[in-house]
Design an enzyme around this catalytic site. Structure first.
Site, short mmCIF file in Angstrom:
data_model
loop_
_atom_site.label_atom_id
_atom_site.label_comp_id
_atom_site.label_asym_id
_atom_site.label_seq_id
_atom_site.Cartn_x
_atom_site.Cartn_y
_atom_site.Cartn_z
N HIS A 1 49.33 -38.51 59.02
CA HIS A 1 49.05 -38.27 59.78
C HIS A 1 47.77 -38.07 60.21
O HIS A 1 47.35 -37.44 61.21
CB HIS A 1 49.57 -36.81 59.99
CG HIS A 1 51.39 -36.64 59.76
ND1 HIS A 1 51.95 -37.33 60.96
CD2 HIS A 1 51.89 -36.71 59.09
CE1 HIS A 1 53.28 -36.55 60.59
NE2 HIS A 1 53.54 -37.04 58.97
N ASN B 1 58.95 -34.76 63.88
CA ASN B 1 58.47 -35.84 63.62
C ASN B 1 59.36 -36.74 64.57
O ASN B 1 60.62 -36.43 65.31
CB ASN B 1 59.13 -36.34 62.26
CG ASN B 1 57.81 -36.84 61.29
OD1 ASN B 1 56.75 -36.81 61.51
ND2 ASN B 1 58.32 -36.68 59.76
N HIS C 1 51.11 -25.90 60.81
CA HIS C 1 51.47 -25.74 59.57
C HIS C 1 52.96 -24.60 59.73
O HIS C 1 53.58 -24.48 60.51
CB HIS C 1 50.72 -24.38 59.03
CG HIS C 1 51.76 -23.94 58.19
ND1 HIS C 1 52.43 -24.51 56.73
CD2 HIS C 1 50.85 -22.65 57.18
CE1 HIS C 1 52.93 -23.89 55.96
NE2 HIS C 1 52.09 -22.68 55.90
FE1 HDE Z 1 53.62 -32.93 56.52
N1 HDE Z 1 51.85 -33.09 56.09
N2 HDE Z 1 55.05 -33.54 54.93
N3 HDE Z 1 55.53 -33.91 57.75
N4 HDE Z 1 53.01 -33.41 58.34
C1 HDE Z 1 50.75 -32.77 56.79
O1 HDE Z 1 49.63 -31.50 55.95
C2 HDE Z 1 54.15 -32.41 53.81
C3 HDE Z 1 56.92 -33.01 57.03
C4 HDE Z 1 54.28 -33.42 60.04
O2 HDE Z 1 49.08 -33.23 63.05
C5 HDE Z 1 49.65 -32.46 55.92
O3 HDE Z 1 47.06 -30.83 57.62
C6 HDE Z 1 54.85 -32.30 52.74
C7 HDE Z 1 58.80 -33.95 57.44
C8 HDE Z 1 53.49 -33.74 60.81
O4 HDE Z 1 48.55 -32.69 62.01
C9 HDE Z 1 50.62 -32.29 55.16
C10 HDE Z 1 56.20 -32.62 53.15
C11 HDE Z 1 57.89 -33.93 58.69
C12 HDE Z 1 51.95 -33.61 60.57
C13 HDE Z 1 51.86 -32.33 54.69
C14 HDE Z 1 56.05 -33.33 54.10
C15 HDE Z 1 56.59 -33.86 58.48
C16 HDE Z 1 52.20 -33.44 59.00
C17 HDE Z 1 48.75 -33.37 56.43
C18 HDE Z 1 57.84 -32.41 52.20
C19 HDE Z 1 58.89 -33.51 60.28
C20 HDE Z 1 50.64 -33.75 61.22
C21 HDE Z 1 47.44 -32.65 57.04
C22 HDE Z 1 58.23 -33.96 52.09
C23 HDE Z 1 59.46 -32.65 60.61
C24 HDE Z 1 50.17 -32.58 61.85
C25 HDE Z 1 48.18 -31.38 57.22
C26 HDE Z 1 48.99 -32.91 62.34
C27 HDE Z 1 51.01 -32.96 58.46
C28 HDE Z 1 52.90 -32.03 53.91
C29 HDE Z 1 57.62 -33.91 54.92
C30 HDE Z 1 55.86 -33.44 59.72
C31 HDE Z 1 49.63 -32.93 53.55
C32 HDE Z 1 54.85 -31.82 51.51
C33 HDE Z 1 59.77 -33.37 57.16
C34 HDE Z 1 53.85 -34.23 62.43
O5 HDE Z 1 50.46 -30.58 54.12
#
Ligand code: HDE
Length: 713
Positions: A83, A156, A347
């Site tokens: 992202h 998402n 978060h």
């Molecule tokens: Fe994320 N995700 N994600 N994700 N995600 C990040 O956190 C993660 C997942 C989502 O605009 C990271 O600060 C894991 C689902 C958005 O700053 C990180 C898993 C959904 C954003 C991370 C998921 C999301 C992130 C990277 C489990 C939809 C951007 C930077 C498989 C519900 C937030 C950060 C922003 C960002 C981890 C899955 C949405 C690496 C371990 C499902 C919108 O922590």
């Protein structure tokens, strides 16, 4: 609640003491324009370094040079590991009616309260400088600044995910990111490693279909749904819990680009989606999204033929209706991209009393990852003190020090429990966050629940729900994405895998990517559909859409004025485009400014096209390759095209075939065929313009895609 105001700690930005208020006032009073160093010292010259003689070496003593360069050298922070490319906007959220029965969350109780929000939209795979219109999932993260602290809904634009357990996230992300040996390709799933991951992790089938669908190339961040994906919980004041899934529904409907358009936009305007949002808000066209929840009673946890904790499954709206509970209005652009968008830390674990988690194994893993990654990205543990992340309520605890500490913590006491400060700050057993008292029992194991084992039925459900054009677009997407996979055995395995979803789908993928069709047509046996997931059934609206008007000298001024005035009242926008920017003279000698030329615009930047009459103008346009490209692209991309009077000649000169156009026998009759709206007599264009608006509201005229043997999806 134990309160001891006199002895309250000072580590709260909102409660400054007298001295710091004086400092603030002093800073305000000194807002003159003198350039200073970071120490506030006035600078006399910031263009030349201090040298020993005009042509001599620079001196170590030049503290201004060193400070300026040091700061510049360290301007970048690590980009988000996923992202990375994003864009933030401010707004507010209002609940429609008190949700007391469902949740104790304070911001969901009073319809008169406007809770401030900050939303960051993003792509997932591309690096920070990557293009907006790539095929990808879009992030839709919202920070609600509530009276009970910050609540983040980190969503998402697709309701499911690629796998079950967060443990697979590093593997998945490694496979979809550019391949590590040559750092290619950028911002795309169209390469070997991702599809190798897919065929070896077949629970990804459902999400891959969403990724191949039009959802992955949204027309606008304003026209995108949001989904919390994971199963959360609402808990009311009595402690009763219910499972919940979150939805954002855009009032403009969910609409997409077509693939050829998305590809061309990467060149024409790589910032397309961010610019669209920025301009809409600057023009006062505030994007609005309704918040919806699907609610499941705890006793219905096992009432479905899928596991409600499985993040590769959605809850079909036809089975669990979405209850609309409030609306978010995005009405303010950020002041500074770095300070706000880049430093924002979302978060899923930022919850408030009344909102809790489920045992969805992916959600559980997410709860660790976000904080962990922000520690590095934002340079230490104090990132909650950065203005964009700071709650609007006072923060009181015994956390101290660390890199970039902003608050000045006072006194000797930084522990709990204490008596030296009357045990302040103290937990509040009454109103403080209480975890839902779910009974949990089990042996330690790394096993996945058997109830997660069905990888295909909902993929078939999604496929069954698609309209014919949407299915065609998905197949075309497979041809591109899988076609780029060099390893033929992986291509074959993709076909074999998707044969478990639908035999015809698999056969059609095979045709395009040079491998064998399945030996026998397969499927998962699912026959149901969920009409709610087809974008054919979304809200259709013309408002805020953009129209291109092509003219040259000799155009009919009336044809432009009548149409643009009516479009403007209906909330649409038009750009006047010509070979050269500048003043263009009409047939009756009036002037109008072409604000764009072909050099800086193309059909892909607009929702619709209009060619007014005026013989001299049309004759010129017919000589321009670019004008004809405008028409051809708008046609192939299934957009509304309007032409009045001699403007119709340009349509005929371009590559439009098999469409019924107004001819001289139909004089003042509006003729519409598959979104091409024409009229010969240009005296009265009200009905013609209304017809254009109604057609633009349809978003696209997909039936046209096959009309010319051309398919753009
Ligand atoms: Fe994320 N995700 N994600 N994700 N995600 C990040 O956190 C993660 C997942 C989502 O605009 C990271 O600060 C894991 C689902 C958005 O700053 C990180 C898993 C959904 C954003 C991370 C998921 C999301 C992130 C990277 C489990 C939809 C951007 C930077 C498989 C519900 C937030 C950060 C922003 C960002 C981890 C899955 C949405 C690496 C371990 C499902 C919108 O922590």
């Amino acid at each position: 609640m134990a309160k001891n105001r006199q002895n309250e700690p000072a580590n709260q930005p909102n409660q400054q003491n007298k001295k710091s208020k004086q400092l603030d006032q002093y800073r305000k009073d000194h807002k003159d324009s003198t350039l200073t160093t970071n120490q506030g010292m006035p600078v006399s010259n910031t263009a030349d370094s201090l040298k020993a003689g005009e042509r001599g070496p620079t001196l170590m003593e030049d503290f201004h040079f060193r400070e300026k360069m040091m700061h510049f050298d360290n301007e970048r922070i690590p980009e988000r590991v996923v992202h990375a490319r994003g864009f933030g906007v401010h707004g507010y959220f209002q609940v429609y009616e008190p949700l007391t029965e469902l949740t104790s969350a304070k911001f969901l109780q009073d319809p008169s309260v406007k809770t401030p929000v900050f939303v960051r939209f993003s792509t997932v795979v591309g690096q920070k400088g990557s293009d907006d219109t790539v095929r990808d999932v879009r992030g839709f993260a919202t920070k609600f600044y509530t009276d009970d602290g910050n609540y983040d809904l980190v969503a998402n634009n697709m309701p499911v995910f690629f796998f079950h357990d967060a443990m697979k996230f590093p593997d998945f992300v490694h496979s979809i990111k550019p391949e590590p040996h040559n750092e290619m390709p950028q911002a795309t799933a169209a390469h070997d490693t991702l599809w190798d991951f897919v065929v070896n992790n077949t629970e990804s089938a459902h999400m891959m279909l969403w990724l191949m669908s039009d959802r992955a190339i949204p027309r606008s961040f304003r026209m995108m749904e949001g989904f919390g994906v994971n199963t959360f919980r609402f808990v009311n004041a009595e402690g009763k819990g219910r499972f919940v899934k979150f939805h954002w529904k855009p009032l403009l409907g969910a609409h997409s680009l077509v693939w050829d358009e998305a590809e061309k936009l990467r060149g024409a305007d790589p910032d397309f989606l961010r610019r669209d949002l920025w301009e809409a808000i600057n023009q006062g066209e505030y994007p609005e999204f309704e918040l919806g929840v699907q609610i499941l009673e705890e006793e219905d946890e096992f009432a479905f033929d899928f596991d409600i904790l499985d993040p590769t499954k959605f809850w079909p709206e036809e089975q669990v209706p979405v209850k609309i509970i409030g609306k978010m209005t995005l009405d303010q652009n950020q002041d500074n991209f770095f300070a706000e968008t880049e430093q924002a830390a979302f978060h899923p674990g930022h919850v408030v009393p009344g909102i809790d988690f489920s045992n969805d194994p992916m959600l559980q893993g997410r709860l660790f990852s976000y904080l962990d990654t922000q520690l590095l990205r934002l340079g230490g543990p104090n990132f909650a003190e950065i203005p964009i992340n700071r709650p609007i309520v006072p923060v009181k605890n015994n956390q101290r020090e660390g890199f970039h500490r902003m608050s000045i913590d006072k006194g000797a006491v930084s522990y709990s429990a204490n008596s030296m400060r009357g045990n302040s700050p103290a937990p509040d057993p009454e109103n403080g966050y209480k975890h839902h008292a779910e009974k949990v029992e089990g042996r330690k194991t790394r096993k996945r629940s058997d109830s997660f084992n069905d990888h295909y039925r909902q993929a078939t459900l999604f496929w069954n729900s698609m309209s014919q054009p949407e299915k065609q677009h998905i197949i075309k997407a497979f041809h591109f994405e899988v076609g780029k996979v060099k390893d033929k055995t992986i291509r074959q395995r993709v076909v074999d895998m998707f044969n478990h979803v639908d035999g015809q789908l698999a056969a059609q993928i095979a045709t395009g990517v040079g491998v064998n069709p399945p030996e026998s047509p397969g499927g998962s046996g699912e026959t149901a559909a969920s009409p709610a997931v087809s974008q054919e059934n979304t809200v259709k609206a013309a408002t805020t859409r953009k129209l291109a008007i092509l003219i040259e000298n000799g155009f009919n001024m009336d044809d432009v004025v009548q149409v643009t005035t009516q479009l403007g009242s209906a909330g649409l926008h038009a750009d006047i485009i010509s070979k050269n920017q500048g003043m263009i003279t009409s047939a009756d000698g009036q002037q109008i400014e072409a604000n764009k030329s072909y050099a800086i615009s193309s059909s892909v930047m607009y929702d619709a096209l209009y060619i007014p009459g005026g013989k001299q103008s049309t004759d010129q346009l017919m000589k321009h390759f670019d004008a004809k490209s405008f028409v051809n692209d708008a046609f192939v991309h299934a957009k509304t095209i309007g032409a009045a009077g001699s403007g119709i000649d340009l349509l005929m000169a371009a590559d439009i075939r098999q469409i019924m156009l107004a001819d001289t026998n139909t004089t003042n009759q509006v003729v519409t065929d598959l979104g091409v709206v024409t009229i010969h007599d240009t005296n009265e264009l009200t009905a013609f313009t209304q017809e254009m608006i109604d057609n633009i509201a349809q978003h696209r005229h997909w039936a046209r895609e096959n009309k010319d043997g051309k398919m753009s999806g």
